[in-house]
Design an enzyme around this catalytic site. Structure first.
Site, short mmCIF file in Angstrom:
data_model
loop_
_atom_site.label_atom_id
_atom_site.label_comp_id
_atom_site.label_asym_id
_atom_site.label_seq_id
_atom_site.Cartn_x
_atom_site.Cartn_y
_atom_site.Cartn_z
N ASN A 165 -7.85 -4.24 14.22
CA ASN A 165 -9.21 -4.65 13.83
C ASN A 165 -9.17 -5.75 12.78
O ASN A 165 -10.18 -6.05 12.15
CB ASN A 165 -9.98 -3.43 13.31
CG ASN A 165 -9.31 -2.80 12.10
OD1 ASN A 165 -8.29 -3.31 11.63
ND2 ASN A 165 -9.86 -1.71 11.61
N ASP A 205 0.81 -1.22 0.00
CA ASP A 205 0.00 0.00 0.00
C ASP A 205 0.85 1.27 0.00
O ASP A 205 2.06 1.23 0.22
CB ASP A 205 -0.98 0.00 1.20
CG ASP A 205 -0.35 -0.56 2.48
OD1 ASP A 205 0.88 -0.58 2.58
OD2 ASP A 205 -1.10 -0.96 3.38
N GLU A 216 -9.94 -2.61 5.39
CA GLU A 216 -10.57 -2.49 6.70
C GLU A 216 -11.81 -3.39 6.77
O GLU A 216 -12.33 -3.81 5.74
CB GLU A 216 -10.99 -1.03 6.93
CG GLU A 216 -9.85 -0.02 6.88
CD GLU A 216 -8.92 -0.08 8.09
OE1 GLU A 216 -9.24 -0.78 9.08
OE2 GLU A 216 -7.86 0.57 8.05
N HIS A 236 -7.32 -5.69 9.99
CA HIS A 236 -7.07 -5.26 8.60
C HIS A 236 -5.75 -5.82 8.09
O HIS A 236 -4.81 -6.05 8.86
CB HIS A 236 -7.18 -3.74 8.42
CG HIS A 236 -6.08 -2.93 9.01
ND1 HIS A 236 -6.29 -1.79 9.75
CD2 HIS A 236 -4.72 -3.07 8.96
CE1 HIS A 236 -5.14 -1.27 10.11
NE2 HIS A 236 -4.17 -2.04 9.65
#
Ligand code: F6R
Length: 244
Positions: free
Chosen positions: A136, A67, A143, A138
């Site tokens: 979380n 990313d 997400e 990801h």
């Protein structure tokens, strides 16, 4: 899925670095998928040490990072491009022209994402993808959502991510609002996946992602369906799981 227990962060890093260097020794022209963040830092410093000793040679490798922030140029000190050169590429011998990250300066999102997926395909796909995992669940910037994403795409950063990242910028206004990320499908197409996770704050998500149901609400849970995944987790991250 193999869960490999490590004593601590350093042990986790050495074990993952061993797998990556074995990959490069067995296939010198490997295509490596790489990650930023705190989880892989120890792996990169271990690989740099082995490179400096002459034990591993990256000169025939190609790399693709997961990313990059949309809107940051490669020389911005918060870009993932900058991070990778500072912490890894600047100290090893992967040729510059075989280092790939999404181009944060390219604002035409669809065009840039299509270009990135085409470049991964043209390289023959990813042999080994290294991943960290967010609190979380990801992976990359994928997400929790109602569905699993497919190819490389542009995401809006959540308020909590912007909030968490603002300490690195002069003000919250300067934190990029979007990022380019490989999709979940891009990640799942890698032939081998190594995910590293460390620390007690990740214990709950390790349990949910790898011992709970496969759900896009916990993006990393999909890795349970991949045929060659090694999760290298330290004792603290495995605190809530019953594994040897
Ligand atoms: C990094 C990335 C993220 C991180 C994740 C964990 O390129 O895509 O998914 O792997 O946020 O970050 P750390 O390792 O800092 O806990």
């Amino acid at each position: 899925m193999k869960i490999i227990r490590a004593k601590d962060y350093q042990d986790m890093s050495r074990k993952a670095a061993n797998i990556i260097s074995a990959q490069v020794i067995l296939k010198p022209d490997s295509v490596l998928g790489l990650a930023t963040g705190s989880s892989p830092m120890g792996i990169y410093s271990q690989l740099i040490k082995w490179f400096q000793k002459g034990d591993v040679d990256f000169s025939a490798c190609t790399t693709f990072n997961l990313d990059e922030y949309r809107g940051l140029t490669a020389d911005h000190d918060q870009s993932y491009h900058y991070f990778m050169y500072k912490n890894f590429f600047g100290s090893i011998n992967v040729p510059d022209n075989r280092i790939n990250l999404p181009d944060g300066a390219q604002m035409a999102a669809e065009k840039e994402c299509a270009r990135y997926d085409a470049a991964i395909r043209a390289a023959g796909g990813i042999d080994l993808q290294l991943l960290g995992m967010g609190l979380n669940g990801h992976i990359g910037f994928n997400e929790p959502d109602d569905y699993f994403s497919k190819g490389t795409h542009c995401v809006d950063l959540t308020e909590s991510t912007i909030e968490a990242n603002k300490r690195f910028f002069a003000s919250a206004d300067e934190v990029p609002r979007q990022a380019y990320t490989m999709g979940v499908q891009t990640i799942m197409l890698a032939r081998k996946i190594v995910l590293v996770v460390s620390g007690e704050n990740k214990a709950e998500i390790v349990r949910d992602a790898f011992f709970g149901p496969v759900t896009p609400r916990v993006p990393a849970s999909i890795l349970q369906l991949h045929t060659d995944v090694s999760v290298i987790a330290d004792d603290a991250a495995l605190a809530l799981c019953n594994v040897m």
